[in-house]
Design an enzyme around this catalytic site. Structure first.
Site, mmCIF file in Angstrom:
data_model
loop_
_atom_site.group_PDB
_atom_site.id
_atom_site.type_symbol
_atom_site.label_atom_id
_atom_site.label_comp_id
_atom_site.label_asym_id
_atom_site.label_seq_id
_atom_site.Cartn_x
_atom_site.Cartn_y
_atom_site.Cartn_z
ATOM 1 N N ASP A 1 -10.754 2.764 4.894
ATOM 2 C CA ASP A 1 -11.132 1.347 4.804
ATOM 3 C C ASP A 1 -12.651 1.180 4.778
ATOM 4 O O ASP A 1 -13.152 0.117 4.413
ATOM 5 C CB ASP A 1 -10.613 0.590 6.040
ATOM 6 C CG ASP A 1 -9.276 -0.095 5.798
ATOM 7 O OD1 ASP A 1 -9.040 -0.531 4.662
ATOM 8 O OD2 ASP A 1 -8.490 -0.183 6.756
ATOM 9 N N LYS A 49 0.842 -1.210 0.000
ATOM 10 C CA LYS A 49 0.000 0.000 0.000
ATOM 11 C C LYS A 49 0.871 1.251 0.000
ATOM 12 O O LYS A 49 0.628 2.197 -0.761
ATOM 13 C CB LYS A 49 -0.928 -0.015 1.224
ATOM 14 C CG LYS A 49 -2.004 -1.103 1.162
ATOM 15 C CD LYS A 49 -2.720 -1.301 2.493
ATOM 16 C CE LYS A 49 -3.678 -2.485 2.426
ATOM 17 N NZ LYS A 49 -4.353 -2.776 3.712
ATOM 18 N N GLN A 60 -4.091 -1.746 10.012
ATOM 19 C CA GLN A 60 -4.068 -3.058 9.341
ATOM 20 C C GLN A 60 -4.643 -4.129 10.269
ATOM 21 O O GLN A 60 -4.271 -4.231 11.436
ATOM 22 C CB GLN A 60 -2.627 -3.392 8.920
ATOM 23 C CG GLN A 60 -2.500 -4.652 8.100
ATOM 24 C CD GLN A 60 -3.204 -4.575 6.735
ATOM 25 O OE1 GLN A 60 -3.324 -3.503 6.140
ATOM 26 N NE2 GLN A 60 -3.687 -5.695 6.251
HETATM 27 N N1 GUN Z 1 -6.717 -6.918 6.487
HETATM 28 C C1 GUN Z 1 -7.184 -7.625 5.420
HETATM 29 N N2 GUN Z 1 -7.822 -6.799 4.545
HETATM 30 C C2 GUN Z 1 -7.742 -5.563 5.074
HETATM 31 C C3 GUN Z 1 -8.206 -4.298 4.626
HETATM 32 O O1 GUN Z 1 -8.833 -4.142 3.571
HETATM 33 N N3 GUN Z 1 -7.923 -3.245 5.446
HETATM 34 C C4 GUN Z 1 -7.232 -3.387 6.628
HETATM 35 N N4 GUN Z 1 -7.033 -2.290 7.366
HETATM 36 N N5 GUN Z 1 -6.805 -4.551 7.069
HETATM 37 C C5 GUN Z 1 -7.056 -5.630 6.290
#
Ligand code: GUN
Length: 306
Positions: free
Chosen positions: A120, A53, A97
């Site tokens: 998110d 990311k 995350q």
């Molecule tokens: N863990 C797995 N997918 C995601 C996501 O889309 N966002 C976040 N913050 N954690 C994740």
């Protein structure tokens, strides 16, 4: 029949180009979109995702900050970090995350993020906004699925959509998005009886359950659109042969990396009977990061709206 591939790499590249262009425009006006990613602990998969990311942010011209915190971090310590990020004018998007270590109260952490920085789309306010079709942030994977279907002009209105999985990150928001586009939506889960028969009614079948190749040919109505959200690993030559035959590039990948990726859909059986199919990798995955970039851009654009 051999399914047409829905190519997520190409669609993500196009979306990212647009995001980079809008980002340049905003930066020229003095606002560079910024994303903070909080990573608690040392889960290897989480580390890989956060690094990917951050790298994409930099490539598209967004500011990116990764905040690594030790595994023993408490809920209060994390809340203090989030409060600081909420206040910072140079940070437009905040992501924590998942999954978080077990001592951390995840719902409290999500609720602490400013909903207008919650790129998110996990905050209850954004879940509510999505349910009510109000402006907010749509979780990145479901937003990516929609972007892919839209790119290929796949009609949703009046069609039967079956979503396998009801997670708050994928299945549930995706069901809402499909409903808002006038599809007739069924959501299946671990207690659904005769999953294959329900799936077989779908014009659009989305698999988001996290089970290797659960969706076999008998789940798929001939000609259906099959979207595979799963990301699972195969780690032995026998497994690879079971799903991919003697595919030399898959076997070579296994040899090199120790694994090869597979989704929730049986790749060869689906290719034989679906009309359209997302590959794994290279289907929904690239769209997820593209939509995170897009959400961060939107957060910055909205922050400087008069
Ligand atoms: N863990 C797995 N997918 C995601 C996501 O889309 N966002 C976040 N913050 N954690 C994740």
């Amino acid at each position: 029949m051999s399914a047409q591939i829905l190519d997520g790499v190409t669609v993500a590249a196009k979306l990212n180009e647009e995001t980079a262009e809008r980002c340049r425009h905003l930066t020229a006006r003095g606002v560079r979109p910024g994303l903070a990613a909080v990573l608690v602990g040392d889960n290897p998969a989480s580390r890989t995702y956060v690094a990917a990311k951050a790298k994409t942010c930099t490539r598209l011209g967004l500011y990116s900050e990764v905040i690594p915190l030790p595994t023993e971090t408490t809920t209060d310590e994390l809340l203090t970090r989030i409060a600081t990020l909420n206040q910072r004018a140079d940070i437009h998007g905040i992501l924590v995350q998942m999954p978080l270590p077990p001592q951390i109260d995840t719902p409290t952490v999500i609720r602490a993020i400013d909903p207008d920085k919650d790129v998110d789309g996990f905050h209850p306010v954004n879940v509510g906004r999505l349910a009510l079709k109000q402006e907010g942030f749509i979780p990145c994977t479901p937003a990516g699925v929609l972007a892919l279907l839209e790119h290929y002009d796949i009609r949703l209105r009046g069609r039967r959509a079956v979503v396998l999985g009801r997670s708050t990150i994928v299945g549930l928001p995706l069901a809402l998005l499909l409903l808002h586009r006038d599809a007739t939506v069924t959501v299946c889960h671990s207690r659904t009886s005769d999953l294959a028969a329900v799936a077989h009614t779908a014009d659009i079948l989305v698999a988001a359950i996290g089970r290797t190749a659960l969706v076999t040919g008998e789940f798929i109505r001939p000609g259906a659109v099959v979207v595979d959200v799963g990301i699972n690993r195969l780690t032995t030559p026998d497994e690879v042969r079971r799903y991919f035959g003697d595919n030399p590039s898959r076997l070579a990948e296994l040899d090199k990396k120790g694994y090869t990726l597979i989704g929730d859909v049986h790749p060869r059986q689906a290719a034989d009977c679906a009309g359209y199919l997302t590959p794994v990798p290279g289907g929904v995955g690239p769209l997820t990061i593209a939509m995170l970039m897009r959400n961060t851009l939107l957060a910055a654009e909205r922050a400087c709206r008069p």
